[in-house]
Design an enzyme around this catalytic site. Structure first.
Site, PDB file in Angstrom:
ATOM      1  N   LYS A 103       8.062  52.346  18.816  1.00  0.00           N
ATOM      2  CA  LYS A 103       8.442  50.934  19.027  1.00  0.00           C
ATOM      3  C   LYS A 103       7.185  50.117  19.257  1.00  0.00           C
ATOM      4  CE  LYS A 103      12.185  48.474  19.195  1.00  0.00           C
ATOM      5  NZ  LYS A 103      13.421  48.748  18.435  1.00  0.00           N
ATOM      6  N   GLY A 128      29.822  38.622  19.121  1.00  0.00           N
ATOM      7  CA  GLY A 128      28.593  38.559  18.328  1.00  0.00           C
ATOM      8  C   GLY A 128      28.972  38.309  16.887  1.00  0.00           C
ATOM      9  N   GLY A 132      26.591  37.503  14.322  1.00  0.00           N
ATOM     10  CA  GLY A 132      25.343  37.404  13.557  1.00  0.00           C
ATOM     11  C   GLY A 132      25.354  38.425  12.442  1.00  0.00           C
ATOM     12  N   ASN A 133      24.184  38.948  12.117  1.00  0.00           N
ATOM     13  CA  ASN A 133      24.079  39.896  11.011  1.00  0.00           C
ATOM     14  C   ASN A 133      25.065  41.060  11.181  1.00  0.00           C
ATOM     15  OD1 ASN A 133      22.945  42.579  10.013  1.00  0.00           O
ATOM     16  ND2 ASN A 133      21.808  41.132   8.762  1.00  0.00           N
TER      17      ASN A 133
END
Ligand code: NAD
Length: 418
Positions: free
Chosen positions: A102, A214, A216-217
């Site tokens: 990350k 949610g 979104g994508n």
């Protein structure tokens, strides 16, 4: 931080439940390598600003480190370390040949001009170039980063090594070596897992009421795919509020059309075709009566404060870390089945791996080929996790961590045991 603490707790519970080798458990507590970088950026007003960035490489027994790069003012080293450990687990659940990594830069990218953003991204790319590479560590987009930023980092890396190496990074635009299907992969993977869960529990989509938090994508595409399968879509929420339909089913595309034009899902109220819809706040949406709740927004949405009030019988975690351990325990006691994030949203990282594979082997797959392979990966992962759930009599989340750790233990024994 929350995700960090939660991840460690879950890893620990899984390790104890399965009897993970204690030496390996110690190894997995710390990333193998962490890099902190200082990135000087010439700002548009002529001043010089120094940004701080990180890359954490947690574990690579399965293959090159893999994980996103986050741009956020609250990025810190412990968060980046935790998220890299979490990526090790996620890649291992779906058994792709990738480890966990990350990265992050402490910045609010919304305060930067396009030129400043490019100079920062190129600077970060140059700074981490010595420790990334298609066979070493393969970053990807995460919060506030996108395909354009991935292309800048790739460009700097290729200048550093002196040859093209598109497999150094994923989430690129299709024109720059990205994969077909990546944009919808997370929800598509979620659907494959949902199909297995629905089959296991004898649910009939036409009688199954769904609420999604949610839009979104991940959430919007999941809603589209579920609507196509005939589920009764009863509610949505975005950051401005939620809606619930008292009658009928919501059409995600129509809701999106209005959201795009007016800013939120709540703007459907009063529009033709939405007569039975009422606006609810976020808390009410999560506690609304339904069969399946899809969490596709933020961390820590279900906690000890509201887990008792959740009415859904099944929860799919498309978001990362939307339920905290205390909330999880309550849901488990109440017999609510939670399909955990490291399984439910792993379609995204799996198609990232497919992108890497196509780059490394110079192949170009169609979207249909991508999804043909994705369904196999997700179904096998679901079956392994289900098997461990039964064997260890634990939640699906702990079973997913056990599944991940079993594979890492296998690899560790093969690599290092004399
Ligand atoms: P996104 O930014 O496209 O969408 C997030 C959505 O959540 C938006 O509709 C936003 O309005 C809504 N939201 C924000 N705050 C909210 C609140 N308080 N209540 C209700 N809704 C709220 O992000 P995304 O890509 O869809 O990702 C959503 C989650 O899924 C994140 O946790 C992300 O880490 C996870 N995830 C996404 C992918 C992917 O490929 N997109 C992969 C793995 C995991």
């Amino acid at each position: 931080m929350a995700l960090y603490e939660n991840t460690l707790k879950q890893m620990n519970t899984a390790a104890t439940t399965m009897g993970l080798n204690p030496e390996l458990a110690e190894i997995l507590k710390t990333p193998a390598r962490i890099m902190e970088v200082s990135i000087p950026v010439r700002m548009d007003d002529g001043s010089l600003r120094i940004f701080t960035g990180y890359r954490s490489q947690h574990n690579n027994y399965a293959g090159p480190y893999k994980g996103g790069i986050r741009y956020h003012q609250q990025v810190d080293l412990s968060e980046v370390k935790a998220l890299s450990a979490w990526m090790t687990m996620k890649c291992s659940v779906v058994a792709i040949p990738m480890g966990g990594g990350k990265g992050g830069v402490i910045v609010n990218p919304k305060e930067l001009s396009a030129g400043e953003l490019e100079r920062l991204s190129r600077g970060y790319g140059r700074a981490i170039a010595p420790i990334i590479g298609a066979q070493v560590d393969v970053p990807a987009p995460d919060v506030n980063t996108d395909g354009r930023i991935m292309s800048w980092i790739k460009d700097e890396f290729e200048k550093f090594v002196g040859h093209p190496e598109p497999g150094v990074i994923t989430g690129k635009p299709i024109s720059d070596g990205g994969s077909e299907g990546r944009g919808t992969a997370t929800a598509q993977g979620g659907i494959y897992v949902l199909d297995k869960m629905v089959e296991d529990n004898n649910l009939n989509p036409a009688e199954t009421r769904v609420i999604l938090q949610g839009f979104g994508n991940a959430g919007h595409i999941m809603a589209q795919l579920m609507a196509k399968k005939g589920y009764l879509i009863k509610g949505f929420a975005d950051s401005k509020g939620g809606i619930v339909a008292k009658e009928g089913t919501l059409d995600p595309d129509k809701v999106m059309e209005i959201k795009k034009a007016e800013g939120s899902v709540i703007n459907v109220v009063g529009k033709p075709g939405f007569e039975s819809v009422e606006v609810v706040d976020d808390k009410t949406l999560l506690e609304t009566d339904c069969d399946i709740l899809v969490l596709a927004a933020l961390e820590n949405q279900i906690t000890e404060a509201n887990a008792e009030n959740v009415k859904a019988k099944f929860i799919i975690e498309l978001a990362n870390g939307p339920i905290n351990p205390a909330g999880d325990e309550i849901l488990e006691k109440r017999g609510i089945l939670v399909v955990p994030d490291i399984l439910a949203n792993a379609g995204g990282v799996t198609v990232s791996y497919f992108e890497w594979y196509q780059n490394v082997y110079n192949e170009k797959w169609t979207e249909a080929q991508v999804f043909e392979k994705l369904i196999v990966v997700m179904n096998e992962a679901y079956d392994r996790v289900s098997g461990n759930k039964t064997q260890f009599k634990c939640s699906m989340r702990i079973a997913a961590f056990i599944t991940a750790m079993q594979r890492i233990q296998d690899l560790w024994e093969k690599k290092f045991k004399v």
